[in-house]
Design a protein around this motif. Structure first.
Motif, short mmCIF file in Angstrom:
data_model
loop_
_atom_site.label_atom_id
_atom_site.label_comp_id
_atom_site.label_asym_id
_atom_site.label_seq_id
_atom_site.Cartn_x
_atom_site.Cartn_y
_atom_site.Cartn_z
N MET B 105 -13.61 -15.79 10.75
CA MET B 105 -14.72 -16.61 10.26
C MET B 105 -15.98 -15.77 10.31
O MET B 105 -16.03 -14.77 11.01
N PHE B 106 -16.99 -16.18 9.54
CA PHE B 106 -18.26 -15.45 9.53
C PHE B 106 -19.35 -16.30 10.15
O PHE B 106 -19.39 -17.51 9.95
N ASN B 107 -20.22 -15.67 10.91
CA ASN B 107 -21.40 -16.35 11.42
C ASN B 107 -22.58 -15.40 11.29
O ASN B 107 -22.73 -14.49 12.08
N VAL B 117 -23.38 -16.47 0.55
CA VAL B 117 -21.92 -16.29 0.61
C VAL B 117 -21.18 -17.63 0.61
O VAL B 117 -19.97 -17.66 0.74
N LEU B 118 -21.94 -18.72 0.45
CA LEU B 118 -21.34 -20.06 0.52
C LEU B 118 -20.16 -20.21 -0.43
O LEU B 118 -19.07 -20.62 -0.04
N ASP B 119 -20.37 -19.84 -1.68
CA ASP B 119 -19.31 -20.00 -2.68
C ASP B 119 -18.18 -19.00 -2.46
O ASP B 119 -17.01 -19.32 -2.61
N ARG B 120 -18.58 -17.76 -2.10
CA ARG B 120 -17.57 -16.73 -1.88
C ARG B 120 -16.62 -17.15 -0.78
O ARG B 120 -15.40 -16.95 -0.88
N ALA B 121 -17.15 -17.73 0.32
CA ALA B 121 -16.31 -18.10 1.45
C ALA B 121 -15.27 -19.12 1.01
O ALA B 121 -14.11 -19.04 1.41
N ASP B 124 -12.65 -17.25 -1.12
CA ASP B 124 -11.83 -16.33 -0.36
C ASP B 124 -11.08 -17.01 0.78
O ASP B 124 -10.33 -16.36 1.50
N LYS B 125 -11.35 -18.30 0.98
CA LYS B 125 -10.71 -19.05 2.08
C LYS B 125 -11.00 -18.42 3.43
O LYS B 125 -10.10 -18.18 4.25
N VAL B 126 -12.26 -18.11 3.66
CA VAL B 126 -12.71 -17.64 4.97
C VAL B 126 -13.77 -18.63 5.45
O VAL B 126 -14.74 -18.87 4.74
N PRO B 127 -13.61 -19.24 6.63
CA PRO B 127 -14.60 -20.20 7.08
C PRO B 127 -15.96 -19.55 7.32
O PRO B 127 -16.04 -18.42 7.82
N PHE B 144 -17.83 -29.37 1.16
CA PHE B 144 -17.82 -27.98 1.64
C PHE B 144 -16.71 -27.80 2.67
O PHE B 144 -16.98 -27.75 3.88
N PRO B 145 -15.45 -27.70 2.25
CA PRO B 145 -14.37 -27.60 3.24
C PRO B 145 -14.46 -26.36 4.11
O PRO B 145 -13.98 -26.36 5.23
N TYR B 146 -15.07 -25.29 3.63
CA TYR B 146 -15.05 -24.02 4.37
C TYR B 146 -16.36 -23.72 5.11
O TYR B 146 -16.52 -22.64 5.65
#
Lengths: 355, 444
Positions: B105-107, B117-121, B124-127, B144-146
């Motif tokens: 996951m990214f923080n 990066v909201l849409d990219r996440a 790419d299925k990365v939270p 916003f599931p991710y």
């Protein structure tokens, strides 16, 4: 040796006026385009495409825009980021309020909006010159940023002032993967770069250069000051506007007006100076230096130092090294990277027997 | 000149040769990769070093003390974002595919990068975990599931602050006719609270004046002149980095009482008050985690890491500060989410998609928090499919000239008001982007 043009005869005016008069250049550029258009999208990974090449190409376009104005027409400007912002928010506005307009047309229209704004802020150039003009264009930078931040209409009343680019669709094809986004950016940048190259070789470009070299003399031989200077501002802002639109649509996806602040203007100006004033190639080299080097430096430094350093020191070393490299290149070649390439070419002509 | 060309070529070649080294890393299985997009240079370096120092220390602690999460070792790589989108997006692209199963996951701890990066996440299925920052309406997990703005978001926070001011004034009805200034850093982060403040102004009948500070916020002379002329009863501050000590000094020069300035939780750390010196005494700020070394988990840091020279902080006096503890809190939430996901998918390296499930089913209750040695450091957190925020409460603290003193209990937000605004905003976003709403009744 490599660049020997002996035996390559020009037998017509057409041949004499080619963009790349030497066979080696034509082959080289052809190969480069082949790699850029075919090999890179086929084999490039997402990191290469969407973190390195796309921002590099987009900022090259903005640099090219400023280079037309500063390098060719000799008019200083610190408003580049402002014009990029106009393009970005105009493209967003067109897509939001007139979804019927095709994407590419919206990009062109956003460039036209930026050109119109650029012409207005180019008016002072008729009376003031040099550093004074640079300061006058600062006004556009601050005014545009202020306007986009304060007037909710531009951001569709977004509470945080951030705009989100709409999904890109061209003729039913969704531009949603890194290779597609890259190809879209590459097509637009390549077309505009070709147009710029031809523009500076045509009447318009020669008029700009005449004004740059000595405006009084240019006026004496009948070059209209008003039209020449304003056309330089218009074309330059058009390029910057399209670059801004691409920045939000093809790269980041969502921006706030602060993405186009004064720092961005200085960044683009640095790219022009590092790359070489008055050179199309230099715009690409300069943007590459400023965009790509900070991304490669950590890799190199990491390979050199590993984990030997205490955490937090490495990012600082990166900054020092980057600054030192800028100074190094400017001392070695004040005329920019494009000049460095030219010198290399001349050396290669004689290599390996320089005497 | 001509001698330099071979040198330049050699330098270029060195660059190219160095590239493949990047591809190496954690090819060994049974490792969970964690990207660390930190910022240690620039105007936001002061908070960045503490936040990510604490975060890395906790990951390291889990490795050293417990041998990883159920035997799965944590690995990580830092990437310098300098708090800017230009560097943050390449960091995201560089780190998202690392490790045997990709980034967990990214923080980013940067609202602007979170937006970018909201849409990219999602693609790419990365939270994307945005603890107490980021896009507020992403609390709506249906759209916003991710994205997980855990612990609290800016709108909840502002209802907390207004409630606190109401308590100080002696009741919410006393707010009528009062004047409140919102002094904020003029970027996406600072602007987030404006909408809800104006709503609350209409609700409780107070006046609100918005005063933006251009980034990075070191010069606030004209802003404080404006505030002095307006003579507000309270000043709410949404600042970050170098803006905060500058704010306190400017307030002191303008002779505005510091105990009527309420900062948010990014405007209330030792990095903000110590540089301001005397000017900071009496200043109040919100907190989502207190400062202090008395928590067992913080004591473990010194015992297991710093005693053996494994700690990340160069300046060890900053261990136990507000932001260091927030980094540790981030680490705890991160690790517990992975542990939750392991409960469903098995004790092995997990993909971002699997960890997303862990985040969405995260349930940190008082018992678990006590087991982790973090009682009082972190509030109970229960995430659901529709509510990606979890907690929402904050406490308040006051600077006594030497340290922060907690002066309130957990103050709960106006959940109803916030949720209505979140849903209005998120459904508008979903309509703009053609995102179908997830049906949370079906489970997921």
């Amino acid at each position: 040796m490599l660049y020997r043009e002996a035996g390559q005869f020009k037998t017509s005016y057409r041949a004499d006026q080619r963009i790349f008069p030497i066979l080696q250049d034509r082959v080289g550029v052809g190969a480069l385009l082949l790699v850029a258009f075919v090999a890179v999208p086929l084999w490039g990974n997402a990191y290469l495409l969407s973190a390195l090449l796309i921002p590099w190409l987009i900022l090259s376009l903005a640099t090219l825009g400023l280079n037309l104005l500063t390098g060719y027409a000799g008019q200083f400007s610190l408003g580049t980021a402002g014009f990029m912002a106009v393009g970005a928010f105009a493209a967003y506005g067109f897509q939001l309020r007139a979804p019927a307009i095709p994407l590419v047309v919206a990009f062109v229209l956003s460039g036209v909006c930026a050109a119109a704004v650029g012409m207005v802020f180019g008016l002072p150039s008729l009376r003031i010159k040099g550093m004074y003009l640079a300061v006058a264009t600062l006004a556009s930078q601050f005014f545009i940023e202020w306007l986009l931040t304060r007037v909710g209409w531009f951001t569709n009343n977004s509470s945080s002032g951030v705009i989100n680019a709409q999904p890109m669709v061209i003729a039913g094809l969704a531009i949603n993967t890194p290779p597609r986004r890259y190809l879209l950016v590459l097509c637009i940048v390549a077309t505009l770069a070709l147009a710029a190259k031809n523009m500076v070789r045509s009447r318009a470009g020669r008029a700009w250069m005449a004004v740059r070299d000595m405006d009084v003399a240019a006026e004496v031989i009948g070059i209209p000051m008003l039209r020449t200077k304003l056309s330089a501002f218009a074309v330059s802002s058009f390029y910057c506007g399209v670059a801004g639109a691409l920045w939000v649509f093809a790269y980041v996806g969502s921006v706030e007006p602060q993405a186009f602040d004064l720092t961005r203007s200085f960044q683009v100006l640095t790219m022009v100076i590092i790359g070489g004033l008055g050179s199309v190639l230099g715009s690409f080299l300069g943007a590459g230096f400023i965009v790509l080097l900070p991304l490669f430096l950590p890799v190199v430094l990491h390979a050199v130092f590993g984990n030997a350093l205490r955490p937090g020191l490495l990012p600082n070393i990166e900054q020092f090294t980057f600054g030192a490299l800028i100074i190094f290149f400017l001392i070695v070649e004040p005329l920019g990277l494009a000049r460095l390439w030219q010198v290399t070419k001349e050396k290669l002509r004689l290599w390996p027997f320089p005497h | 000149m001509h001698r330099l060309i071979p040198q330049c070529t050699a330098f270029g070649l060195a660059l190219l040769c160095a590239l493949p080294a990047q591809g190496q890393g954690a090819a060994v299985p049974n490792e969970q990769f964690m990207p660390v997009p930190s910022y240690r240079v620039g105007p936001y370096a002061a908070p960045g070093t503490s936040l990510y120092g604490g975060f890395i220390d906790y990951l390291n602690l889990v490795n050293v003390r417990d041998g990883g999460i159920n035997g799965v070792k944590l690995t990580w790589e830092e990437c310098e974002t300098s708090y800017s989108v230009d560097k943050g997006v390449p960091c995201y692209e560089k780190l998202k595919g690392k490790g045997p199963t990709g980034a967990s996951m990214f923080n980013f701890y940067s609202t602007a990068i979170a937006y970018a990066v909201l849409d990219r996440a999602g693609t790419d299925k990365v939270p994307l975990v945005t603890i107490a920052h980021g896009r507020t309406d992403s609390s709506d997990g249906r759209v916003f599931p991710y994205v997980f703005p855990l612990v609290t978001n800016y709108w909840s926070l502002n209802t907390d602050i207004v409630r606190f001011i109401g308590m100080r004034e002696g009741g919410m009805e006393k707010l009528k006719g009062k004047k409140i200034v919102h002094l904020y850093l003029d970027v996406a982060y600072g602007k987030e609270p404006n909408e809800i403040l104006q709503k609350q102004a209409a609700l409780y009948g107070f006046d609100v004046k918005l005063v933006p500070v251009p980034p990075p916020g070191t010069d606030q002379q004209s802003q404080w002149l404006e505030i002095r002329q307006y003579q507000p009863d309270w000043v709410i501050v949404t600042g970050y980095g170098v803006m905060n000590p500058a704010m306190l000094k400017a307030a002191a020069r303008a002779n505005y009482p510091r105990d009527h300035i309420v900062g948010n939780f990014w405007t209330g750390s030792e990095e903000d008050t110590i540089p301001a010196g005397e000017a900071a005494t009496g200043y109040i700020s919100a907190l989502i985690n207190p400062a202090g070394k008395e928590f067992p988990v913080i004591q473990d840091m010194e015992k297991f890491l710093y005693a053996k020279g494994l700690g990340n902080m160069t300046d060890q006096s900053r261990i136990g500060t507000v932001l260091y503890n927030r980094g540790v809190m981030t680490g705890i939430i991160t690790v517990e989410a992975i542990r939750t996901a392991q409960g469903k998918y098995g004790k092995k390296p997990l993909t971002g998609e699997q960890i997303r499930w862990g985040l969405e089913n995260l349930n940190l209750d008082d018992k678990r928090i006590a087991e982790l040695g973090a009682t009082g450091l972190i509030q109970p957190l229960k995430v659901t499919c529709s509510d990606h925020e979890g907690g929402g409460a904050v406490k308040f603290q006051q600077w006594d000239g030497k340290q922060w003193k907690v002066i309130s209990g957990w103050i709960q937000p106006d959940k109803k008001l916030v949720r209505d605004m979140v849903e209005a905003s998120s459904t508008k976003y979903a309509a703009e982007k053609n995102i179908p709403l997830r049906d949370c009744a079906k489970g997921g």
